[in-house]
Design a protein around this motif. Sequence first.
Motif, PDB file in Angstrom:
ATOM      1  N   LEU A 246      31.351  65.350  87.720  1.00 22.96           N
ATOM      2  CA  LEU A 246      32.933  65.298  88.468  1.00 22.96           C
ATOM      3  C   LEU A 246      33.491  66.606  88.923  1.00 22.96           C
ATOM      4  O   LEU A 246      33.937  66.409  90.205  1.00 22.96           O
ATOM      5  CB  LEU A 246      33.766  64.977  87.336  1.00 22.96           C
ATOM      6  N   TYR A 247      33.101  67.609  88.481  1.00 26.24           N
ATOM      7  CA  TYR A 247      33.343  69.066  89.092  1.00 26.24           C
ATOM      8  C   TYR A 247      32.758  69.268  90.549  1.00 26.24           C
ATOM      9  O   TYR A 247      33.509  69.542  91.454  1.00 26.24           O
ATOM     10  CB  TYR A 247      32.754  69.926  88.184  1.00 26.24           C
ATOM     11  N   SER A 248      31.507  68.795  90.665  1.00 21.94           N
ATOM     12  CA  SER A 248      30.715  69.060  92.047  1.00 21.94           C
ATOM     13  C   SER A 248      31.437  68.033  92.879  1.00 21.94           C
ATOM     14  O   SER A 248      31.520  68.372  93.999  1.00 21.94           O
ATOM     15  CB  SER A 248      29.382  68.918  91.729  1.00 21.94           C
ATOM     16  N   LEU A 249      31.779  66.862  92.451  1.00 16.74           N
ATOM     17  CA  LEU A 249      32.378  65.902  93.240  1.00 16.74           C
ATOM     18  C   LEU A 249      33.836  66.207  93.884  1.00 16.74           C
ATOM     19  O   LEU A 249      33.896  65.938  95.145  1.00 16.74           O
ATOM     20  CB  LEU A 249      32.418  64.462  92.727  1.00 16.74           C
ATOM     21  N   ILE A 250      34.498  66.981  93.197  1.00 21.20           N
ATOM     22  CA  ILE A 250      35.929  67.377  93.553  1.00 21.20           C
ATOM     23  C   ILE A 250      35.873  68.763  94.577  1.00 21.20           C
ATOM     24  O   ILE A 250      36.845  69.317  94.805  1.00 21.20           O
ATOM     25  CB  ILE A 250      36.857  67.120  92.470  1.00 21.20           C
ATOM     26  N   THR A 251      34.753  69.501  94.274  1.00 20.28           N
ATOM     27  CA  THR A 251      34.800  70.814  94.889  1.00 20.28           C
ATOM     28  C   THR A 251      33.645  70.984  95.811  1.00 20.28           C
ATOM     29  O   THR A 251      33.959  71.995  96.890  1.00 20.28           O
ATOM     30  CB  THR A 251      34.459  71.812  93.778  1.00 20.28           C
ATOM     31  N   ALA A 252      32.692  70.140  95.976  1.00 24.31           N
ATOM     32  CA  ALA A 252      31.403  70.446  97.051  1.00 24.31           C
ATOM     33  C   ALA A 252      32.074  69.660  98.419  1.00 24.31           C
ATOM     34  O   ALA A 252      32.866  68.652  98.313  1.00 24.31           O
ATOM     35  CB  ALA A 252      30.202  69.538  96.376  1.00 24.31           C
ATOM     36  N   PRO A 253      31.454  70.364  99.546  1.00 18.53           N
ATOM     37  CA  PRO A 253      31.667  69.755 100.635  1.00 18.53           C
ATOM     38  C   PRO A 253      31.326  68.255 100.965  1.00 18.53           C
ATOM     39  O   PRO A 253      31.552  67.784 101.895  1.00 18.53           O
ATOM     40  CB  PRO A 253      31.460  70.974 101.700  1.00 18.53           C
ATOM     41  N   THR A 254      30.044  68.401 100.517  1.00 19.02           N
ATOM     42  CA  THR A 254      29.200  67.135 100.698  1.00 19.02           C
ATOM     43  C   THR A 254      28.714  66.275  99.490  1.00 19.02           C
ATOM     44  O   THR A 254      28.928  67.030  98.441  1.00 19.02           O
ATOM     45  CB  THR A 254      27.927  67.573 101.721  1.00 19.02           C
TER      46      THR A 254
END
Length: 348
Positions: A246-254
Amino acid sequence: MTGIITFIGLILLLWIGRSILIPLLVAAFLWYLMNAIADYYRKVLPYKTATNKKENILFRAFNLLSYTAAFATLFFIGFLFVTQIKPMFSELVSVLPVLQEKLTGFSTYLSNSIGFKFDTNMIPNITQIAANIGSSVASIAASMGMVIVYMIFMFIEQSTFHQKFASLFPNKRQSKKSRYILDSIDYNMKKYLFVKTTISAITAIISFFWLQMIGIEFAGVWAFIVFVTSYIPTIGAIVACGLPILYSLITAPTLQQPILTAVGLIALQILFGNILEPKLTGKTLNLSTLAILINLVFWGMIWGVAGMFFSVPLLVATYIICAQFDSTRWIAVLLSADGSIPDKKEED
């Protein structure tokens, strides 16, 4: 009717006495874990039973060395948390409001993309969730003084357990039966704790390097969460994988980073949690998944996060005890995964 009243009274007693019982369980957990680690060190050391005075001195020296090594292992884990992980947690907490905004924005993006309107109430308040978890952890941490006192007295009286037990059951048959049950619980609990802790640590370490490699922030925090939540069945694995994904989904650009995060963490959970761990524990955890989930919910309702953490050890003890009496073997069968339960110790 009497049985129902007794059951309700027991639940009420467990809930009222949680401030005393939870620290006692934490102390027992650490005491068992240290004994399990010490047992392992005794296996790798040239350790043997003493047959004369000279060997008795060597026996005591190896025994002391094994406990010293076990204590050093736990101390290292605690030191690693305080010096490396705790600062990361503090930094993560400071950016939670920003993450909440990004999560709201992400839900809006999904709404516009797939045409499904998200209710704001459906979006989890991660700041509040973190505060609740922090409160539970803080309450346990505040009782660490009591935990340490419990542990000290457990180690002091450890050498007299057998003598006290013999006095408690003067009847030879009852004594043998009870000793067999306690030895079974002791052996299986040590095996479970050692295997679970080792597998959890390996999973957490590999998860840390994987998350570091793909560039996820707070990799140490996520790895620590993987380690701790491994003790909570089913839900623990979901939390361990879900939070960093979830953290990577809301912070990663792709989507590349979230996909790599999901693939790596889920693969590790399957490999270590679903394949390797059952092979190492064998029949120690021959428990029904449904029974584990019901037990998890039951203890979670009574003791919260601490109850979830200790749900499996408590279920293992219940399973072993029920298997040793004709009147309760049916309970052990229901708790088992395939109906195969430990042999009953026959009275001679």
